[in-house]
Each structure stands twice: as C-alpha cells, then as structure tokens.
Scaffold this active site. Structure first.
Site, PDB file in Angstrom:
ATOM      1  N   HIS A  85     -55.134 -46.842  52.461  1.00 57.96           N
ATOM      2  CA  HIS A  85     -53.692 -46.984  52.540  1.00 57.96           C
ATOM      3  C   HIS A  85     -53.194 -48.187  51.741  1.00 57.96           C
ATOM      4  CE1 HIS A  85     -54.615 -45.434  56.839  1.00 57.96           C
ATOM      5  NE2 HIS A  85     -54.494 -44.406  56.024  1.00 57.96           N
ATOM      6  N   TYR A  97     -54.915 -57.396  62.972  1.00 57.11           N
ATOM      7  CA  TYR A  97     -54.523 -57.855  61.639  1.00 57.11           C
ATOM      8  C   TYR A  97     -53.082 -58.323  61.608  1.00 57.11           C
ATOM      9  CZ  TYR A  97     -53.137 -52.891  61.143  1.00 57.11           C
ATOM     10  OH  TYR A  97     -52.594 -51.642  61.327  1.00 57.11           O
ATOM     11  N   HIS A 129     -56.326 -50.443  51.326  1.00 52.76           N
ATOM     12  CA  HIS A 129     -57.232 -50.907  52.372  1.00 52.76           C
ATOM     13  C   HIS A 129     -57.674 -49.735  53.243  1.00 52.76           C
ATOM     14  CE1 HIS A 129     -57.818 -52.729  56.519  1.00 52.76           C
ATOM     15  NE2 HIS A 129     -58.810 -53.226  55.793  1.00 52.76           N
ATOM     16  N   ASN A 143     -50.819 -56.530  64.327  1.00 53.33           N
ATOM     17  CA  ASN A 143     -51.157 -55.178  64.762  1.00 53.33           C
ATOM     18  C   ASN A 143     -52.594 -55.132  65.252  1.00 53.33           C
ATOM     19  OD1 ASN A 143     -48.629 -54.211  63.702  1.00 53.33           O
ATOM     20  ND2 ASN A 143     -49.564 -54.188  61.687  1.00 53.33           N
ATOM     21  N   ARG A 180     -60.471 -44.739  58.402  1.00 59.45           N
ATOM     22  CA  ARG A 180     -59.019 -44.904  58.309  1.00 59.45           C
ATOM     23  C   ARG A 180     -58.740 -45.484  56.926  1.00 59.45           C
ATOM     24  NH1 ARG A 180     -56.420 -44.836  63.498  1.00 59.45           N
ATOM     25  NH2 ARG A 180     -57.936 -44.878  65.195  1.00 59.45           N
ATOM     26  N   ASP A 239     -55.367 -38.748  55.739  1.00 62.91           N
ATOM     27  CA  ASP A 239     -56.347 -39.534  54.980  1.00 62.91           C
ATOM     28  C   ASP A 239     -57.268 -38.629  54.165  1.00 62.91           C
ATOM     29  OD1 ASP A 239     -55.222 -41.776  56.098  1.00 62.91           O
ATOM     30  OD2 ASP A 239     -56.869 -42.174  57.475  1.00 62.91           O
ATOM     31  N   GLN A 267     -45.736 -59.670  61.377  1.00 66.67           N
ATOM     32  CA  GLN A 267     -46.132 -58.677  62.361  1.00 66.67           C
ATOM     33  C   GLN A 267     -47.631 -58.777  62.591  1.00 66.67           C
ATOM     34  OE1 GLN A 267     -43.997 -54.922  61.781  1.00 66.67           O
ATOM     35  NE2 GLN A 267     -45.922 -53.860  62.111  1.00 66.67           N
ATOM     36  N   ARG A 277     -71.084 -73.177  76.449  1.00 64.65           N
ATOM     37  CA  ARG A 277     -70.104 -72.208  76.951  1.00 64.65           C
ATOM     38  C   ARG A 277     -69.774 -71.115  75.948  1.00 64.65           C
ATOM     39  NH1 ARG A 277     -65.395 -76.152  77.590  1.00 64.65           N
ATOM     40  NH2 ARG A 277     -66.420 -76.838  75.694  1.00 64.65           N
ATOM     41  N   LYS A 287     -52.484 -58.992  54.059  1.00 64.17           N
ATOM     42  CA  LYS A 287     -53.044 -58.796  55.396  1.00 64.17           C
ATOM     43  C   LYS A 287     -54.179 -59.784  55.635  1.00 64.17           C
ATOM     44  CE  LYS A 287     -52.449 -53.761  55.273  1.00 64.17           C
ATOM     45  NZ  LYS A 287     -53.162 -52.468  55.303  1.00 64.17           N
TER      46      LYS A 287
END
Length: 178
Positions: A62, A132, A119, A48, A59, A168, A46, A23, A72
C-alpha cells in the site's frame, strides 16, 4: 535509539538502546531531537494498530498519493513480521528498489518509512500485532497499491501462497515509464 539507514535513501531501522535490569528493560521509541538530527519527520497525527490472527497473512503493498503521502514509524508489539518497503519516489536514487526487515516483539526494532514509499508485511507468527505512527490523516480515495509478487521487484517473501484480502491480491503490476 540507534538509527541505521537502509539501502533505500531516507528509510531507517531504529534499534532500541535497552536499559536492562532484573525487572526487564526500558527503551525510547521516539525522540523528536534524534529524529530531527537524522532529517526525519517529527510530526505524527495518527497512531494505528493492526492485529493479524494467522501466520503467513500478507497486508500490502500500500501507498498514498495526491498529497496524502505519509511517513510512518512501524513496530511489531506482538509476534513477528517480515516487513517490506519499496521506494516509489520518482527521481529518487533508489526509486523502484525494495528493502526487507524482520520486526518482532523480541528485537523491538522499528522501521521509519519516508513519504512516497509502498509498504507491506507478512506475519511470521500467529497473533501478530503492529503499531504505527503516520504523518498524515487517513484520506479515503487517495490509496494505491501494487502487486506483492510483481516480478519487477523480485522480493524474496518467506512463503509462496499467503492469505490476503482480495484488494491486495488484485493490485496491478508496477510499471516504470520509459
């Protein structure tokens, strides 16, 4: 999960231990006991997600400052991405060094990123989605970034002219104080 520490102290690639049958498969993505055994953050406040429509979209890079630093756990749930982390922890034996890993829906790897790391990622396929967990709540005004192509890091990105947000593209170079 199989925890493989990267060359950056405290950062891990997490490989799933898939239990397969006709499966498909089942695998854990988080276990508080296994995270504790490796000295990793176990409280995430949190979750996201981000979807990027175009291939070769960047991206990053940061990071958070002034008490808002976050650990993270990042994974790619659709598509594929080239993920980059940089150790920004002054006094760390790997300060200023970077590590790269491909995360994809195919390999199902996750990346554990400790507090104090920058990151970023670029998409290797269209319609790439990441999910994440973060250990701190979002804190506007406590965000920072560094230039993705800063020659100090010499990151071997898989492209030359990425599509990215203006913020960025205009982050400053990293500077190591004498």
């Amino acid at each position: 999960m199989i925890f493989k520490e990267t060359k950056l102290k405290g950062a891990f690639i997490l490989e799933p231990q898939k239990r397969k049958d006709n499966r498909g498969f089942f695998a854990r993505t988080f276990c508080i006991n296994e995270f504790k055994e490796h000295g990793l953050e176990t409280v995430f406040v949190q979750g996201n997600m981000s979807r990027t429509l175009a291939k070769n979209t960047l991206r990053g890079m940061h990071y958070q400052i002034d008490g808002a630093e976050e650990a993270k756990v990042v994974r790619c749930t659709r598509g594929a991405l080239f993920d980059v982390i940089i150790d920004m922890r002054e006094g760390s034996p790997t300060f200023g060094q970077h590590n790269t890993v491909e995360l994809s829906e195919d390999n199902a790897f996750q990346l554990y990123i400790p507090k104090g790391f920058a990151h970023g990622f670029c998409t290797l396929r269209e319609n790439t989605e990441i999910a994440y967990l973060v250990s701190e709540f979002y804190s506007p005004g406590k965000e920072a970034g560094i230039r993705w192509d800063d020659p100090f890091f010499a990151i071997n990105w898989p492209f030359e002219n990425p599509d990215m947000a203006e913020r960025d593209a205009t982050y400053p170079d990293f500077k190591v104080l004498p």
